[in-house]
Design a protein around this motif. Structure first.
Motif, PDB file in Angstrom:
ATOM      1  N   ALA A  90      45.758  35.753  42.155  1.00  0.00           N
ATOM      2  CA  ALA A  90      44.286  35.530  42.157  1.00  0.00           C
ATOM      3  C   ALA A  90      43.604  37.065  42.763  1.00  0.00           C
ATOM      4  CB  ALA A  90      43.624  34.586  43.029  1.00  0.00           C
ATOM      5  N   ILE A  91      44.087  37.602  43.685  1.00  0.00           N
ATOM      6  CA  ILE A  91      43.691  38.836  44.078  1.00  0.00           C
ATOM      7  C   ILE A  91      43.683  39.962  42.924  1.00  0.00           C
ATOM      8  CG2 ILE A  91      44.123  40.797  45.759  1.00  0.00           C
ATOM      9  CD1 ILE A  91      45.061  38.305  47.714  1.00  0.00           C
ATOM     10  N   MET A  92      44.683  40.134  42.329  1.00  0.00           N
ATOM     11  CA  MET A  92      45.202  40.928  41.238  1.00  0.00           C
ATOM     12  C   MET A  92      43.890  40.836  40.174  1.00  0.00           C
ATOM     13  SD  MET A  92      48.387  41.213  38.571  1.00  0.00           S
ATOM     14  CE  MET A  92      47.882  39.547  37.860  1.00  0.00           C
ATOM     15  N   LEU A  93      43.843  39.537  39.826  1.00  0.00           N
ATOM     16  CA  LEU A  93      42.806  39.291  38.784  1.00  0.00           C
ATOM     17  C   LEU A  93      41.361  39.675  39.334  1.00  0.00           C
ATOM     18  CD1 LEU A  93      44.195  35.751  37.701  1.00  0.00           C
ATOM     19  CD2 LEU A  93      43.895  37.567  36.259  1.00  0.00           C
ATOM     20  N   VAL A  94      40.993  39.436  40.294  1.00  0.00           N
ATOM     21  CA  VAL A  94      39.817  39.980  40.812  1.00  0.00           C
ATOM     22  C   VAL A  94      39.665  41.212  40.989  1.00  0.00           C
ATOM     23  CG1 VAL A  94      38.050  39.779  42.696  1.00  0.00           C
ATOM     24  CG2 VAL A  94      39.036  37.674  41.890  1.00  0.00           C
ATOM     25  N   SER A  95      40.851  42.039  41.513  1.00  0.00           N
ATOM     26  CA  SER A  95      41.017  43.644  41.603  1.00  0.00           C
ATOM     27  C   SER A  95      40.943  44.153  40.292  1.00  0.00           C
ATOM     28  CB  SER A  95      42.023  43.911  42.367  1.00  0.00           C
ATOM     29  OG  SER A  95      43.299  43.804  41.465  1.00  0.00           O
ATOM     30  N   SER A  96      41.145  43.341  39.226  1.00  0.00           N
ATOM     31  CA  SER A  96      41.292  44.077  37.645  1.00  0.00           C
ATOM     32  C   SER A  96      39.891  43.636  36.939  1.00  0.00           C
ATOM     33  CB  SER A  96      42.547  43.396  36.947  1.00  0.00           C
ATOM     34  OG  SER A  96      42.185  41.909  36.779  1.00  0.00           O
ATOM     35  N   GLY A  97      38.833  42.989  37.841  1.00  0.00           N
ATOM     36  CA  GLY A  97      37.679  42.900  37.142  1.00  0.00           C
ATOM     37  C   GLY A  97      37.299  41.469  36.719  1.00  0.00           C
ATOM     38  N   VAL A  98      38.155  40.486  36.961  1.00  0.00           N
ATOM     39  CA  VAL A  98      37.700  39.180  36.669  1.00  0.00           C
ATOM     40  C   VAL A  98      36.728  38.673  37.398  1.00  0.00           C
ATOM     41  CG1 VAL A  98      38.448  36.990  36.104  1.00  0.00           C
ATOM     42  CG2 VAL A  98      39.927  38.696  35.368  1.00  0.00           C
ATOM     43  N   THR A  99      35.586  38.167  36.878  1.00  0.00           N
ATOM     44  CA  THR A  99      34.575  37.837  37.718  1.00  0.00           C
ATOM     45  C   THR A  99      34.118  36.277  37.594  1.00  0.00           C
ATOM     46  OG1 THR A  99      32.730  38.547  36.161  1.00  0.00           O
ATOM     47  CG2 THR A  99      33.648  39.994  37.853  1.00  0.00           C
ATOM     48  N   SER A 100      34.582  35.641  36.709  1.00  0.00           N
ATOM     49  CA  SER A 100      34.374  34.103  36.643  1.00  0.00           C
ATOM     50  C   SER A 100      35.487  33.299  37.196  1.00  0.00           C
ATOM     51  CB  SER A 100      34.480  33.993  35.087  1.00  0.00           C
ATOM     52  OG  SER A 100      34.394  32.669  35.009  1.00  0.00           O
ATOM     53  N   PRO A 101      35.116  32.293  38.078  1.00  0.00           N
ATOM     54  CA  PRO A 101      35.989  31.415  38.721  1.00  0.00           C
ATOM     55  C   PRO A 101      36.783  30.508  37.584  1.00  0.00           C
ATOM     56  CG  PRO A 101      33.759  30.953  39.561  1.00  0.00           C
ATOM     57  CD  PRO A 101      33.778  32.269  38.611  1.00  0.00           C
ATOM     58  N   ASP A 102      36.303  30.166  36.580  1.00  0.00           N
ATOM     59  CA  ASP A 102      37.016  29.530  35.408  1.00  0.00           C
ATOM     60  C   ASP A 102      38.098  30.300  34.669  1.00  0.00           C
ATOM     61  OD1 ASP A 102      35.280  27.044  35.851  1.00  0.00           O
ATOM     62  OD2 ASP A 102      34.109  27.922  34.407  1.00  0.00           O
ATOM     63  N   ASP A 103      37.651  31.705  34.529  1.00  0.00           N
ATOM     64  CA  ASP A 103      38.552  32.745  34.041  1.00  0.00           C
ATOM     65  C   ASP A 103      39.943  32.720  34.916  1.00  0.00           C
ATOM     66  OD1 ASP A 103      36.952  32.843  31.968  1.00  0.00           O
ATOM     67  OD2 ASP A 103      36.295  34.725  32.379  1.00  0.00           O
ATOM     68  N   ILE A 104      39.336  32.902  36.169  1.00  0.00           N
ATOM     69  CA  ILE A 104      40.869  33.050  37.123  1.00  0.00           C
ATOM     70  C   ILE A 104      41.607  31.818  37.164  1.00  0.00           C
ATOM     71  CG2 ILE A 104      41.293  33.299  39.739  1.00  0.00           C
ATOM     72  CD1 ILE A 104      39.023  34.964  40.137  1.00  0.00           C
ATOM     73  N   VAL A 105      41.031  30.409  37.082  1.00  0.00           N
ATOM     74  CA  VAL A 105      41.611  29.325  37.199  1.00  0.00           C
ATOM     75  C   VAL A 105      42.598  29.420  36.032  1.00  0.00           C
ATOM     76  CG1 VAL A 105      41.903  26.950  37.021  1.00  0.00           C
ATOM     77  CG2 VAL A 105      40.142  28.109  38.608  1.00  0.00           C
TER      78      VAL A 105
END
Length: 79
Positions: free
Chosen positions: A44-59
């Protein structure tokens, strides 16, 4: 990556990581203190650091990044 990586994140980014991770953990009955829970925190940290900003996209992405290890001790919460 670890919780220390979150020190440089904004409050919104921290909320994004924690809320999306908690949703994924609950939906998949994974103990946050298990090895799998720690792996997904890092993902999850990696995804946010790579620019993912949607909680649904992270899930959604957490389910795609790594497959569950059903035999891992403590991987799933008791149901």
């Amino acid at each position: 990556m670890s919780l220390f990586d979150l020190l440089s994140y904004t409050d919104e980014e921290i909320e994004l990581v924690t809320s999306a991770l908690n949703r994924w953990l609950q939906a998949n009955h994974v103990d946050p203190n298990s090895e799998r829970g720690r792996v997904e925190l890092n993902n999850a940290i990696m995804l946010v650091s790579s620019g993912v900003t949607s909680p649904d996209d992270i899930v959604t992405a957490l389910g795609e990044v790594s497959e569950p290890d059903e035999g891992a001790p403590g991987a799933r919460l008791a149901t």
